[in-house]
Write an enzyme that holds these catalytic residues in place. Structure first.
Site, PDB file in Angstrom:
ATOM      1  CE  LYS A   1     -19.387 -12.574  67.723  1.00 46.83           C
ATOM      2  NZ  LYS A   1     -17.998 -12.717  68.194  1.00 46.83           N
ATOM      3  CG  ASN A   2     -16.934  -8.730  67.080  1.00 47.26           C
ATOM      4  OD1 ASN A   2     -17.214  -9.692  67.791  1.00 47.26           O
ATOM      5  ND2 ASN A   2     -16.364  -8.856  65.891  1.00 47.26           N
TER       6      ASN A   2
ATOM      7  CB  CYS B   1      -9.297 -18.891  68.761  1.00 53.44           C
ATOM      8  SG  CYS B   1     -10.200 -18.226  67.441  1.00 53.44           S
TER       9      CYS B   1
ATOM     10  NE  ARG C   1     -17.828 -18.687  70.321  1.00 53.76           N
ATOM     11  CZ  ARG C   1     -16.710 -19.040  70.927  1.00 53.76           C
ATOM     12  NH1 ARG C   1     -16.089 -20.114  70.550  1.00 53.76           N
ATOM     13  NH2 ARG C   1     -16.217 -18.314  71.882  1.00 53.76           N
TER      14      ARG C   1
HETATM   15  C1  UD1 Z   1     -11.512  -8.775  66.417  1.00 55.62           C
HETATM   16  C2  UD1 Z   1     -12.894  -9.354  66.189  1.00 55.62           C
HETATM   17  C3  UD1 Z   1     -12.849 -10.404  65.104  1.00 55.62           C
HETATM   18  C4  UD1 Z   1     -12.229  -9.845  63.851  1.00 55.62           C
HETATM   19  C5  UD1 Z   1     -10.879  -9.196  64.156  1.00 55.62           C
HETATM   20  C6  UD1 Z   1     -10.263  -8.483  62.963  1.00 55.62           C
HETATM   21  C7  UD1 Z   1     -13.905  -9.166  68.390  1.00 55.62           C
HETATM   22  C8  UD1 Z   1     -14.440  -9.883  69.584  1.00 55.62           C
HETATM   23  N1  UD1 Z   1     -13.359  -9.939  67.444  1.00 55.62           N
HETATM   24  O1  UD1 Z   1     -10.677  -9.834  66.877  1.00 55.62           O
HETATM   25  O2  UD1 Z   1     -14.189 -10.842  64.837  1.00 55.62           O
HETATM   26  O3  UD1 Z   1     -12.052 -10.882  62.904  1.00 55.62           O
HETATM   27  O4  UD1 Z   1     -11.014  -8.221  65.204  1.00 55.62           O
HETATM   28  O5  UD1 Z   1     -11.108  -7.512  62.484  1.00 55.62           O
HETATM   29  O6  UD1 Z   1     -14.003  -7.966  68.257  1.00 55.62           O
HETATM   30  N2  UD1 Z   1      -2.369  -9.750  66.804  1.00 55.62           N
HETATM   31  C9  UD1 Z   1      -1.108  -9.985  67.284  1.00 55.62           C
HETATM   32  N3  UD1 Z   1      -0.851  -9.717  68.609  1.00 55.62           N
HETATM   33  C10 UD1 Z   1      -1.795  -9.204  69.438  1.00 55.62           C
HETATM   34  C11 UD1 Z   1      -3.092  -8.971  68.939  1.00 55.62           C
HETATM   35  C12 UD1 Z   1      -3.356  -9.253  67.607  1.00 55.62           C
HETATM   36  O7  UD1 Z   1      -0.215 -10.439  66.554  1.00 55.62           O
HETATM   37  O8  UD1 Z   1      -1.491  -8.971  70.623  1.00 55.62           O
HETATM   38  C13 UD1 Z   1      -2.684 -10.061  65.384  1.00 55.62           C
HETATM   39  C14 UD1 Z   1      -3.718 -11.182  65.253  1.00 55.62           C
HETATM   40  O9  UD1 Z   1      -3.123 -12.450  65.323  1.00 55.62           O
HETATM   41  C15 UD1 Z   1      -4.295 -10.890  63.886  1.00 55.62           C
HETATM   42  C16 UD1 Z   1      -4.255  -9.357  63.811  1.00 55.62           C
HETATM   43  O10 UD1 Z   1      -3.329  -8.943  64.801  1.00 55.62           O
HETATM   44  O11 UD1 Z   1      -3.475 -11.405  62.880  1.00 55.62           O
HETATM   45  C17 UD1 Z   1      -5.573  -8.670  64.068  1.00 55.62           C
HETATM   46  O12 UD1 Z   1      -6.131  -9.162  65.275  1.00 55.62           O
HETATM   47  P1  UD1 Z   1      -7.087  -8.277  66.198  1.00 55.62           P
HETATM   48  O13 UD1 Z   1      -7.459  -7.019  65.471  1.00 55.62           O
HETATM   49  O14 UD1 Z   1      -6.476  -8.157  67.541  1.00 55.62           O
HETATM   50  O15 UD1 Z   1      -8.385  -9.181  66.273  1.00 55.62           O
HETATM   51  P2  UD1 Z   1      -9.263  -9.506  67.558  1.00 55.62           P
HETATM   52  O16 UD1 Z   1      -9.391  -8.303  68.408  1.00 55.62           O
HETATM   53  O17 UD1 Z   1      -8.785 -10.779  68.173  1.00 55.62           O
END
Ligand code: UD1
Length: 421
Positions: free
Chosen positions: A22-23, A116, A400
């Site tokens: 999915k991701n 979320c 989902r």
């Molecule tokens: C993706 C995955 C999710 C997985 C996560 C971590 C998808 C659709 N989802 O989520 O299933 O659990 O990677 O492997 O691929 N952060 C910030 N600022 C930002 C972006 C992120 O502070 O602008 C922080 C987040 O709050 C979190 C960490 O960075 O603590 C990692 O998040 P991120 O790797 O961005 O996860 P997602 O891409 O949202």
């Protein structure tokens, strides 16, 4: 609302197939607007989140068909730059359209996907990086107005190897002048898959899977059709592995990529399960009792232990002799399955980012509620090995990420059904 009913206590046997991640599918669907052509994306699971992404693509003006597990997106016509608040809030991965629409149209009008179930989930790194590349982004009441006249590649050192930010940068940088270098990039297999898709579409991306990714703006070729087969879903595979470790029995999970499952396989083997990888399948067997792993299970960016597997591994850990310590380093609300598991008798203690569990002889059936996708799947795994009947509510979270979790488990011999109502 539908709920899932489980009569626990049956060991699992048989085989279960894993489809595409999915991701991976979600950012690749966003990337399909960059190609101004036809993308044929194979091995897609049939999931609510993917339907939500297809609805956005249709609203933007793409022609989309989904047949069996192949999705075809034709983005050769005009593509709109606006996405409604409702469509943006349907799934968090919709934020990938920020980079994709800026690259395609030089403009994107959308909404912050919102908080979320896993916690606050900011997008500050996405916005900072796209602005460094030349985008002008204004945020007002959750609305994002983004424009760019000419993006210019540069070096971006990410403070956190964010998966979503890395993807957004990769998408936008395809339209920037010169070279963009992402340092401390996310290294997840899904990032490598996005690179494979973008290169097949004629863009120039290298280094994915390592901490440094290079994107040279512009297109080397413009194939009329891009055909891409999505990598296997490692989290779905982990679900069946942890379900078997919890309920007992022997299950072969097919259609997997061994490497991203190696760490989980080692932990389950240390806990007393038989784990055997052969080609694109893994067989997991649990007959005797379980032992807690010696080391703390620390979640971290790839190649660390995935946060998405933490709730799933917690179920066999609850039942193991000895104490397992979990350290959750990725999200601030990632233990929302714990109170529900405790209603089933799990006796897990949480303090800040740590959770301690283990030594429980058996769980008992209870009525519980899913609070997020993987936590919800963990509740189903727990119900499989609990004594008596369990009901799991709020299963829209589970839908989902799983095609039909009850059908897959029933084929493995579990007594699981969906009750409509
Ligand atoms: C993706 C995955 C999710 C997985 C996560 C971590 C998808 C659709 N989802 O989520 O299933 O659990 O990677 O492997 O691929 N952060 C910030 N600022 C930002 C972006 C992120 O502070 O602008 C922080 C987040 O709050 C979190 C960490 O960075 O603590 C990692 O998040 P991120 O790797 O961005 O996860 P997602 O891409 O949202």
């Amino acid at each position: 609302m539908d709920y899932i009913k489980v009569e626990g206590g049956r060991a699992l046997t048989g085989s279960v197939r894993v489809y595409g991640a999915k991701n991976s599918v979600l950012p690749i669907l966003a990337a399909s607007v960059l190609t101004s052509g036809v993308s044929v994306i194979e091995n897609c699971p049939r999931l609510k989140d993917i339907d939500a992404m297809l609805a956005i693509l249709r609203a933007l003006g793409c022609e989309v068909t989904a047949e069996e597990r192949t999705i075809t997106v034709d983005s050769s016509g005009p593509i709109a730059a606006e996405i409604s608040a409702e469509q943006m809030s349907a799934l968090r991965a919709s934020i990938a359209f920020l980079g994709a629409l800026l690259a395609r149209n030089g403009r994107a009008e959308l909404f912050v996907p919102g908080g979320c179930e896993l916690g606050s989930r900011p997008i500050d790194i996405h916005l900072w990086a796209l602005m460094r590349l030349g985008a002008k982004i204004r945020q007002q009441d959750g609305r994002l107005h983004a424009t760019v006249s000419r993006g210019n590649g540069c070096e971006l050192v990410l403070p956190i190897p964010s998966v979503g930010a890395t993807e957004n940068i990769m998408l936008f940088a395809t339209a920037c002048g010169g070279e963009t270098v992402i340092v401390n990039a996310a290294r997840e297999p899904e990032i490598v898959d996005l690179q494979t898709y973008l290169n097949a579409a004629g863009f120039s991306v290298s280094g994915a899977g390592s901490p440094v990714i290079r994107i040279v703006g512009g297109r080397k070729t413009q194939p009329t059709q891009v055909v891409h087969r999505v990598i296997p879903d490692r989290i779905a595979a982990a679900t069946w592995m942890c379900a078997t470790a919890s309920a007992g029995g022997e299950v072969m999970v097919t259609g997997v990529e061994p490497e991203p499952l190696a760490l989980l396989g080692e932990l389950l083997a240390e806990m007393g399960c038989g784990v055997q990888f052969v080609a694109d399948a893994v067989t997991i067997r649990r007959v005797g009792s379980l032992q807690a792993p010696r080391a703390t299970v620390r979640t971290g960016p790839y190649p660390g232990f995935p946060t998405d597997m933490q709730p799933l591994l917690m179920v066999p850990a609850v039942l193991a002799h000895g104490q397992t310590v979990f350290e959750e380093n990725m999200f601030d609300s990632r233990y929302r399955h714990v109170p529900e598991l405790n209603r089933m008798g799990a006796e897990i203690m949480v303090s800040g980012k740590y959770a301690l569990c283990g030594g429980i002889e058996r769980l008992r059936g209870a009525s519980v509620c899913a609070a997020d996708l993987r936590g919800g799947a963990a509740l189903v795994c727990a119900a499989l090995c609990a004594e008596g009947e369990s009901t799991i509510r709020n299963i829209e979270y589970i839908d989902r990420g799983y095609e039909s979790i009850e059908d897959s488990l029933r084929l493995l011999g579990a007594d699981v059904r969906r009750v409509r109502g």
